[in-house]
Design a protein around this motif. Sequence first.
Motif, PDB file in Angstrom:
ATOM      1  N   THR A  48     -27.217   7.304 -21.441  1.00 10.59           N
ATOM      2  CA  THR A  48     -28.861   6.649 -20.225  1.00 10.59           C
ATOM      3  C   THR A  48     -28.713   6.225 -19.537  1.00 10.59           C
ATOM      4  O   THR A  48     -29.568   6.491 -18.459  1.00 10.59           O
ATOM      5  N   ARG A  49     -27.245   5.679 -19.164  1.00  8.50           N
ATOM      6  CA  ARG A  49     -26.616   5.432 -17.817  1.00  8.50           C
ATOM      7  C   ARG A  49     -27.405   7.089 -16.505  1.00  8.50           C
ATOM      8  O   ARG A  49     -27.848   6.596 -15.217  1.00  8.50           O
ATOM      9  N   ARG A  50     -26.592   7.973 -17.120  1.00  4.53           N
ATOM     10  CA  ARG A  50     -26.422   9.273 -16.554  1.00  4.53           C
ATOM     11  C   ARG A  50     -28.300   9.526 -15.844  1.00  4.53           C
ATOM     12  O   ARG A  50     -28.628   9.747 -15.041  1.00  4.53           O
ATOM     13  N   LEU A  51     -28.538   9.817 -16.895  1.00  2.00           N
ATOM     14  CA  LEU A  51     -30.823  10.259 -16.772  1.00  2.00           C
ATOM     15  C   LEU A  51     -31.427   8.899 -16.508  1.00  2.00           C
ATOM     16  O   LEU A  51     -32.336   9.573 -16.325  1.00  2.00           O
ATOM     17  N   SER A  52     -31.035   7.734 -16.427  1.00  2.00           N
ATOM     18  CA  SER A  52     -31.904   6.701 -16.238  1.00  2.00           C
ATOM     19  C   SER A  52     -32.925   6.904 -15.924  1.00  2.00           C
ATOM     20  O   SER A  52     -33.829   6.676 -15.336  1.00  2.00           O
ATOM     21  N   GLY A  53     -33.637   7.497 -17.050  1.00  2.00           N
ATOM     22  CA  GLY A  53     -34.920   7.554 -18.393  1.00  2.00           C
ATOM     23  C   GLY A  53     -35.624   8.260 -18.231  1.00  2.00           C
ATOM     24  O   GLY A  53     -36.587   8.310 -18.653  1.00  2.00           O
ATOM     25  N   ASP A  54     -34.697   9.644 -17.472  1.00  2.00           N
ATOM     26  CA  ASP A  54     -35.674  10.703 -17.339  1.00  2.00           C
ATOM     27  C   ASP A  54     -35.227  11.458 -18.736  1.00  2.00           C
ATOM     28  O   ASP A  54     -34.578  13.159 -18.183  1.00  2.00           O
ATOM     29  N   PHE A  55     -35.662  10.764 -20.070  1.00  2.00           N
ATOM     30  CA  PHE A  55     -35.925  11.784 -21.282  1.00  2.00           C
ATOM     31  C   PHE A  55     -36.142  11.323 -22.057  1.00  2.00           C
ATOM     32  O   PHE A  55     -37.158   9.461 -21.388  1.00  2.00           O
ATOM     33  N   ARG A  56     -37.262  12.462 -22.601  1.00  2.00           N
ATOM     34  CA  ARG A  56     -37.326  10.519 -24.066  1.00  2.00           C
ATOM     35  C   ARG A  56     -37.264  11.882 -25.517  1.00  2.00           C
ATOM     36  O   ARG A  56     -37.283  12.709 -25.258  1.00  2.00           O
ATOM     37  N   TYR A  57     -37.645  11.474 -26.563  1.00  2.00           N
ATOM     38  CA  TYR A  57     -37.309  12.415 -27.349  1.00  2.00           C
ATOM     39  C   TYR A  57     -38.501  12.138 -28.464  1.00  2.00           C
ATOM     40  O   TYR A  57     -39.819  11.063 -28.615  1.00  2.00           O
ATOM     41  N   SER A  58     -38.625  12.824 -29.169  1.00  2.00           N
ATOM     42  CA  SER A  58     -40.075  13.059 -29.854  1.00  2.00           C
ATOM     43  C   SER A  58     -39.225  13.229 -31.631  1.00  2.00           C
ATOM     44  O   SER A  58     -38.777  14.018 -31.453  1.00  2.00           O
ATOM     45  N   ILE A  59     -40.633  12.694 -32.629  1.00  2.00           N
ATOM     46  CA  ILE A  59     -39.677  12.414 -34.075  1.00  2.00           C
ATOM     47  C   ILE A  59     -40.312  14.603 -34.914  1.00  2.00           C
ATOM     48  O   ILE A  59     -41.980  14.305 -34.221  1.00  2.00           O
ATOM     49  N   VAL A  60     -39.708  15.202 -34.867  1.00  2.00           N
ATOM     50  CA  VAL A  60     -40.077  16.633 -35.338  1.00  2.00           C
ATOM     51  C   VAL A  60     -39.546  16.555 -36.444  1.00  2.00           C
ATOM     52  O   VAL A  60     -38.796  16.600 -36.925  1.00  2.00           O
ATOM     53  N   ARG A  61     -39.936  17.989 -37.169  1.00  2.00           N
ATOM     54  CA  ARG A  61     -39.030  18.613 -38.814  1.00  2.00           C
ATOM     55  C   ARG A  61     -37.986  19.466 -38.399  1.00  2.00           C
ATOM     56  O   ARG A  61     -38.574  20.162 -37.805  1.00  2.00           O
ATOM     57  N   VAL A  62     -37.191  19.048 -39.315  1.00  2.00           N
ATOM     58  CA  VAL A  62     -36.291  19.691 -39.046  1.00  2.00           C
ATOM     59  C   VAL A  62     -35.303  19.942 -40.188  1.00  2.00           C
ATOM     60  O   VAL A  62     -34.687  19.113 -40.913  1.00  2.00           O
ATOM     61  N   ASN A  63     -35.207  21.094 -40.396  1.00  2.00           N
ATOM     62  CA  ASN A  63     -35.147  21.855 -41.976  1.00  2.00           C
ATOM     63  C   ASN A  63     -35.573  21.298 -43.329  1.00  2.00           C
ATOM     64  O   ASN A  63     -35.129  20.414 -44.045  1.00  2.00           O
ATOM     65  N   GLY A  64     -36.586  20.799 -42.549  1.00  2.00           N
ATOM     66  CA  GLY A  64     -37.964  19.864 -44.101  1.00  2.00           C
ATOM     67  C   GLY A  64     -37.463  18.533 -43.765  1.00  2.00           C
ATOM     68  O   GLY A  64     -38.202  18.313 -44.596  1.00  2.00           O
ATOM     69  N   GLU A  65     -36.937  18.004 -43.110  1.00  2.00           N
ATOM     70  CA  GLU A  65     -36.751  16.150 -42.735  1.00  2.00           C
ATOM     71  C   GLU A  65     -36.680  16.231 -41.414  1.00  2.00           C
ATOM     72  O   GLU A  65     -36.917  16.721 -40.509  1.00  2.00           O
ATOM     73  N   PRO A  66     -37.383  14.856 -41.365  1.00  2.00           N
ATOM     74  CA  PRO A  66     -37.632  14.124 -40.004  1.00  2.00           C
ATOM     75  C   PRO A  66     -36.500  14.004 -39.367  1.00  2.00           C
ATOM     76  O   PRO A  66     -35.899  13.608 -39.498  1.00  2.00           O
ATOM     77  N   GLY A  67     -37.113  14.746 -38.272  1.00  2.00           N
ATOM     78  CA  GLY A  67     -35.263  14.809 -37.206  1.00  2.00           C
ATOM     79  C   GLY A  67     -36.677  14.571 -36.395  1.00  2.00           C
ATOM     80  O   GLY A  67     -36.897  13.926 -35.305  1.00  2.00           O
ATOM     81  N   LEU A  68     -34.772  14.760 -34.840  1.00  2.00           N
ATOM     82  CA  LEU A  68     -35.132  14.302 -33.067  1.00  2.00           C
ATOM     83  C   LEU A  68     -35.042  16.101 -32.240  1.00  2.00           C
ATOM     84  O   LEU A  68     -34.329  16.724 -32.609  1.00  2.00           O
ATOM     85  N   ALA A  69     -36.091  15.297 -31.685  1.00  2.00           N
ATOM     86  CA  ALA A  69     -36.126  16.761 -30.348  1.00  2.00           C
ATOM     87  C   ALA A  69     -35.826  15.724 -28.744  1.00  2.00           C
ATOM     88  O   ALA A  69     -36.789  15.007 -28.647  1.00  2.00           O
ATOM     89  N   LEU A  70     -35.156  16.113 -28.356  1.00  2.00           N
ATOM     90  CA  LEU A  70     -34.399  15.267 -27.157  1.00  2.00           C
ATOM     91  C   LEU A  70     -35.070  16.381 -26.162  1.00  2.00           C
ATOM     92  O   LEU A  70     -34.639  17.575 -25.990  1.00  2.00           O
ATOM     93  N   PHE A  71     -36.098  15.839 -25.281  1.00  2.49           N
ATOM     94  CA  PHE A  71     -36.638  16.381 -23.697  1.00  2.49           C
ATOM     95  C   PHE A  71     -35.695  15.710 -22.365  1.00  2.49           C
ATOM     96  O   PHE A  71     -35.262  14.441 -22.482  1.00  2.49           O
ATOM     97  N   ILE A  72     -35.242  16.296 -21.886  1.00  4.19           N
ATOM     98  CA  ILE A  72     -34.637  16.177 -20.174  1.00  4.19           C
ATOM     99  C   ILE A  72     -35.535  16.519 -19.090  1.00  4.19           C
ATOM    100  O   ILE A  72     -35.277  18.324 -19.427  1.00  4.19           O
ATOM    101  N   ARG A  73     -35.922  16.147 -18.279  1.00  6.90           N
ATOM    102  CA  ARG A  73     -36.589  17.065 -17.516  1.00  6.90           C
ATOM    103  C   ARG A  73     -37.481  17.456 -17.609  1.00  6.90           C
ATOM    104  O   ARG A  73     -38.274  18.557 -17.084  1.00  6.90           O
ATOM    105  N   GLY A  74     -38.363  16.737 -18.913  1.00  8.17           N
ATOM    106  CA  GLY A  74     -39.594  17.446 -19.477  1.00  8.17           C
ATOM    107  C   GLY A  74     -39.327  19.055 -20.563  1.00  8.17           C
ATOM    108  O   GLY A  74     -40.023  19.765 -21.129  1.00  8.17           O
TER     109      GLY A  74
END
Length: 289
Positions: free
Chosen positions: A230-256
């Motif tokens: 979090t310190r290195r990216l300084s907020g330049d990231f976001r998460y989305s909740i997605v389906r991963v192998n049939g379950e809710p999981g996360l997709a992490l986007f850095i600089r889009g």
Amino acid sequence: MSSKADIFTQHRPRLWGVAYRMLGAKADAEDVLQDAYLRWHSTDSAQVESPEAWLMTATTRLSIDRLRHRKIEREAYFGPWLPEPLSAADTQTPEVAAELDSDVSIAFMAMLEALSPEERAAFILHDIIDDDYADIADALGKSEAACRQMVHRARERVTSRRRRFVVDDATRTRMLQKFICAMATGDRQQIKAVFDENSVHVSDGGGKATAAHRPLHGAERISMLWYAVTRRLSGDFRYSIVRVNGEPGLALFIRGRLFAVTAVETDGEKIHGYYSITNPEKLQGFLAG
């Protein structure tokens, strides 16, 4: 009478489910099914008593052969190896979704790596696909007694390492949202509070993307990692909740751009296992469709 193509199409979702569970890679599973179809197309149907059993046997044996080759490659793999994640698009048809309804989570698939190719096949066919030992013996070219022993050994190895939590999608989603909020604060104590004290963090970059070179254990070490992120990216990231192998999981986007796809093990209160795939080869097309 149904054509050979129709028969293969009818059983394809089940065959694909076996091949993916065996290999953990979509392209490998597709290659196995292509080879199985070519063999099926060239065989004499009049000599086949059960097309489904014939196709299952062919798919299983082809998967074992390919997994033996992949095992050699994975021994030289840089860092932890995790399976290629399945997106919602991969399971969008009811037939495929039904075949993958039994456990196909990233954590469970990773545990199957501890098994030999034949043990893995026997375990998948019996405990997940629900085949009987006679059919498994035919598929593996072994005696029923030998197959029983393989399943027993495999089950012991898997259950001894497995932490099974029965958590519905809504509860899992709330846990993921709690993690996202903690990351947004950038506060290490809040991040630490999300993880169980005995949690494990596994990341697969394959030497092609940033990832921990070995699993991290404990909330303290894991929170230090994510606090640094979090310190290195300084907020330049976001998460989305997605389906991963049939379950809710996360997709992490850095600089889009998609950087990681993550699955978690949780009891609804804490994260016990965090499995992150950052290897770009395994993320190609994850969000397509």
